[in-house]
Design a protein around this motif. Structure first.
Motif, PDB file in Angstrom:
ATOM      1  N   ALA A   1       0.851  -1.192   0.000  1.00  0.00           N
ATOM      2  CA  ALA A   1       0.000   0.000   0.000  1.00  0.00           C
ATOM      3  C   ALA A   1       0.882   1.235   0.000  1.00  0.00           C
ATOM      4  O   ALA A   1       1.807   1.344   0.811  1.00  0.00           O
ATOM      5  N   THR A   2       0.614   2.160  -0.916  1.00  0.00           N
ATOM      6  CA  THR A   2       1.456   3.355  -1.017  1.00  0.00           C
ATOM      7  C   THR A   2       0.587   4.609  -1.041  1.00  0.00           C
ATOM      8  O   THR A   2      -0.534   4.597  -1.537  1.00  0.00           O
ATOM      9  N   ASP A   3       1.144   5.681  -0.516  1.00  0.00           N
ATOM     10  CA  ASP A   3       0.480   6.981  -0.601  1.00  0.00           C
ATOM     11  C   ASP A   3       1.514   8.068  -0.390  1.00  0.00           C
ATOM     12  O   ASP A   3       2.502   7.866   0.332  1.00  0.00           O
ATOM     13  N   VAL A   4       1.284   9.225  -1.009  1.00  0.00           N
ATOM     14  CA  VAL A   4       2.165  10.378  -0.841  1.00  0.00           C
ATOM     15  C   VAL A   4       1.941  11.050   0.506  1.00  0.00           C
ATOM     16  O   VAL A   4       2.781  11.820   0.978  1.00  0.00           O
ATOM     17  N   SER A   5       0.823  10.733   1.150  1.00  0.00           N
ATOM     18  CA  SER A   5       0.401  11.391   2.385  1.00  0.00           C
ATOM     19  C   SER A   5       0.840  10.611   3.621  1.00  0.00           C
ATOM     20  O   SER A   5       0.550   9.421   3.753  1.00  0.00           O
ATOM     21  N   ALA A   6       1.497  11.303   4.545  1.00  0.00           N
ATOM     22  CA  ALA A   6       1.876  10.674   5.811  1.00  0.00           C
ATOM     23  C   ALA A   6       0.644  10.276   6.614  1.00  0.00           C
ATOM     24  O   ALA A   6       0.639   9.262   7.320  1.00  0.00           O
ATOM     25  N   ILE A   7      -0.422  11.088   6.522  1.00  0.00           N
ATOM     26  CA  ILE A   7      -1.667  10.772   7.214  1.00  0.00           C
ATOM     27  C   ILE A   7      -2.242   9.464   6.688  1.00  0.00           C
ATOM     28  O   ILE A   7      -2.709   8.608   7.457  1.00  0.00           O
ATOM     29  N   ALA A   8      -2.237   9.294   5.368  1.00  0.00           N
ATOM     30  CA  ALA A   8      -2.762   8.076   4.767  1.00  0.00           C
ATOM     31  C   ALA A   8      -1.928   6.861   5.156  1.00  0.00           C
ATOM     32  O   ALA A   8      -2.479   5.789   5.463  1.00  0.00           O
TER      33      ALA A   8
ATOM     34  N   ASP B   1       0.671  -8.190   8.814  1.00  0.00           N
ATOM     35  CA  ASP B   1       1.812  -9.005   8.406  1.00  0.00           C
ATOM     36  C   ASP B   1       1.863  -9.196   6.893  1.00  0.00           C
ATOM     37  O   ASP B   1       2.902  -9.576   6.347  1.00  0.00           O
ATOM     38  N   ARG B   2       0.756  -8.885   6.200  1.00  0.00           N
ATOM     39  CA  ARG B   2       0.722  -9.058   4.745  1.00  0.00           C
ATOM     40  C   ARG B   2       0.442  -7.761   4.006  1.00  0.00           C
ATOM     41  O   ARG B   2       0.298  -7.765   2.786  1.00  0.00           O
ATOM     42  N   VAL B   3       0.351  -6.655   4.723  1.00  0.00           N
ATOM     43  CA  VAL B   3       0.179  -5.347   4.082  1.00  0.00           C
ATOM     44  C   VAL B   3       1.396  -4.492   4.411  1.00  0.00           C
ATOM     45  O   VAL B   3       1.587  -4.071   5.551  1.00  0.00           O
ATOM     46  N   ARG B   4       2.226  -4.264   3.419  1.00  0.00           N
ATOM     47  CA  ARG B   4       3.405  -3.417   3.572  1.00  0.00           C
ATOM     48  C   ARG B   4       3.034  -2.002   3.133  1.00  0.00           C
ATOM     49  O   ARG B   4       2.558  -1.806   2.025  1.00  0.00           O
ATOM     50  N   VAL B   5       3.237  -1.032   4.007  1.00  0.00           N
ATOM     51  CA  VAL B   5       2.788   0.330   3.727  1.00  0.00           C
ATOM     52  C   VAL B   5       3.996   1.233   3.527  1.00  0.00           C
ATOM     53  O   VAL B   5       4.894   1.279   4.371  1.00  0.00           O
ATOM     54  N   LEU B   6       4.009   1.966   2.395  1.00  0.00           N
ATOM     55  CA  LEU B   6       5.135   2.820   2.048  1.00  0.00           C
ATOM     56  C   LEU B   6       4.642   4.220   1.694  1.00  0.00           C
ATOM     57  O   LEU B   6       3.608   4.376   1.032  1.00  0.00           O
ATOM     58  N   ARG B   7       5.399   5.220   2.085  1.00  0.00           N
ATOM     59  CA  ARG B   7       5.113   6.592   1.690  1.00  0.00           C
ATOM     60  C   ARG B   7       5.926   6.891   0.432  1.00  0.00           C
ATOM     61  O   ARG B   7       7.140   7.075   0.483  1.00  0.00           O
ATOM     62  N   THR B   8       5.261   6.913  -0.697  1.00  0.00           N
ATOM     63  CA  THR B   8       5.907   7.195  -1.968  1.00  0.00           C
ATOM     64  C   THR B   8       5.006   8.113  -2.786  1.00  0.00           C
ATOM     65  O   THR B   8       3.810   8.228  -2.526  1.00  0.00           O
ATOM     66  N   ASP B   9       5.576   8.736  -3.788  1.00  0.00           N
ATOM     67  CA  ASP B   9       4.812   9.609  -4.671  1.00  0.00           C
ATOM     68  C   ASP B   9       4.312   8.779  -5.847  1.00  0.00           C
ATOM     69  O   ASP B   9       5.052   8.479  -6.775  1.00  0.00           O
ATOM     70  N   ALA B  10       3.034   8.383  -5.773  1.00  0.00           N
ATOM     71  CA  ALA B  10       2.421   7.552  -6.821  1.00  0.00           C
ATOM     72  C   ALA B  10       3.214   6.273  -7.053  1.00  0.00           C
ATOM     73  O   ALA B  10       3.358   5.814  -8.186  1.00  0.00           O
ATOM     74  N   GLY B  11       3.753   5.695  -5.987  1.00  0.00           N
ATOM     75  CA  GLY B  11       4.482   4.439  -6.108  1.00  0.00           C
ATOM     76  C   GLY B  11       5.808   4.550  -6.811  1.00  0.00           C
ATOM     77  O   GLY B  11       6.330   3.565  -7.350  1.00  0.00           O
TER      78      GLY B  11
END
Length: 382
Positions: free
Chosen positions: A267-274, A289-299
């Protein structure tokens, strides 16, 4: 009220024939002009000033360069804004700021906070509550925005946390709100509670959504996302890795992980809140354990060919302005992230007519479903 020459401050070489390298608007100018008048003492002490949602670094660099502030704490929801600050700070050779890991760290014992208002009242509420709870008792929260986008509701939100809230006269197209006398400062801080992040159980999905103030759709199920979820089980059933691009409150990533136990979800989003909301939603529903969350700009930091499925509900607003730029950036990055033959499943407002754009950027596109307002398409990567 005295002002200062931003163009002279924010040039690499004042004698060079080149444009300003930082976009400066009237709200930034107004906030920086007013800061020494509302709490000049804080500007002279390291670590007593914080900035919230600085668009490209003007507020932070102005505090450092013009007002002599040091150790400024910066809270930026947008990764693109954070990158812009870092780039501009390098261009102009300015340091003296850092990005704390939490609102508590950002506001602990600060005495002056400069905040750029967004359209989200929830974002303002969560930040204001944190300032009132963690900052010094004499803190001043100085909020600025364009007058045409400001409402009396913003004053009401600030009054939940501050005893004294006043609006300045307008200057140009901007206006400031000055909040003082934090209501929570005199109370037992250890006993204080906050409604953020919000937890709401969604019966139709059988899961709990967690949302920080300002995240897209809050702790609710967006109508477009609901349409996507109605058909997403059909999306590339053999996929081993799926990317939820623009994850918001994390509902799509969490649903995918729950419905497909063998699937790894990024899961990626540009927003720290998201990002924070999605991590919390995945955790409370037992799929962290199966959802990796990253802060990126449009992946933009994901590897090429790393997924067989990308899902997204792209935004078509940038704050108060209508724009399709973010959606097209998502489509381009999805085309890179997908393996050949993988698919981008996208839900969009039907009036936007994205299908030709998806055909051009990603590949052959078919309509999966359509409602009076929303369209879901599947685009096969070349």
């Amino acid at each position: 009220m005295p002002t200062f020459d931003f163009a002279a401050v924010f040039r690499r070489d004042p004698d060079a024939d080149e444009p300003d390298l930082v976009t400066i608007d009237g709200t930034d100018r107004f906030l920086l002009d007013e800061a020494p008048h509302v709490h000049g003492d804080a500007l002279r002490q390291p670590g007593e000033v914080a900035v919230v949602d600085d668009r490209n670094g003007v507020l932070t660099l102005g505090l450092l360069t013009v007002h002599g502030a040091a150790d400024v704490r910066v809270v930026q929801d947008s990764l693109t804004a954070e990158r812009a600050l870092e780039a501009n700070a390098g261009t102009f050779g300015r340091r003296g700021f850092h990005h704390p890991d939490s609102l508590q760290d950002a506001f602990r014992d600060v005495r002056l906070v400069l905040l750029r208002l967004s359209k989200s009242l929830d974002r303002l509420d969560e930040v204001a509550r944190a300032v009132a709870r963690f900052a010094a008792p004499d803190v001043v929260l100085l909020c600025g925005g364009q007058t045409k986008h400001m409402t009396l509701s913003q004053n009401d939100v600030l009054r939940r946390s501050f005893g004294d809230v006043v609006a300045t006269r307008g200057r140009g197209k901007s206006r400031l709100l000055v909040a003082q006398d934090p209501l929570q400062a005199a109370a037992n801080r250890a006993a204080l509670t906050s409604p953020w992040p919000k937890h709401v159980h969604v019966d139709e999905l059988g899961l709990t959504l967690v949302a920080h103030g300002g995240v897209f759709a809050g702790a609710s199920l967006d109508l477009g996302t609901r349409v996507l979820l109605d058909v997403v089980d059909q999306a590339v059933p053999t996929a081993r890795v799926a990317v939820d691009m623009g994850c918001g409150n994390g509902v799509v990533a969490t649903v995918l992980a729950r419905r497909r136990p063998a699937l790894k979800v990024v899961a990626t989003d540009v927003s720290a809140i998201a990002v924070a909301s999605t991590r919390a939603t995945a955790l409370v529903n037992g799929v962290d354990d199966r959802v990796r969350v990253l802060r990126t700009d449009a992946g933009d930091e994901l590897d090429a060919g790393s997924a067989q499925l990308v899902v997204c509900n792209p935004p078509f607003h940038t704050d108060s302005a209508v724009s399709t730029d973010a959606a097209e950036a998502m489509f381009r990055n999805a085309a890179t992230i997908l393996q050949t033959g993988g698919e981008l499943w996208c839900v969009w407002n039907s009036h936007l007519r994205y299908r030709p754009v998806l055909e051009r950027i990603v590949g052959e596109t078919r309509q999966v479903t359509r409602t009076p307002k929303y369209t879901v398409t599947a685009s096969r990567a070349r």
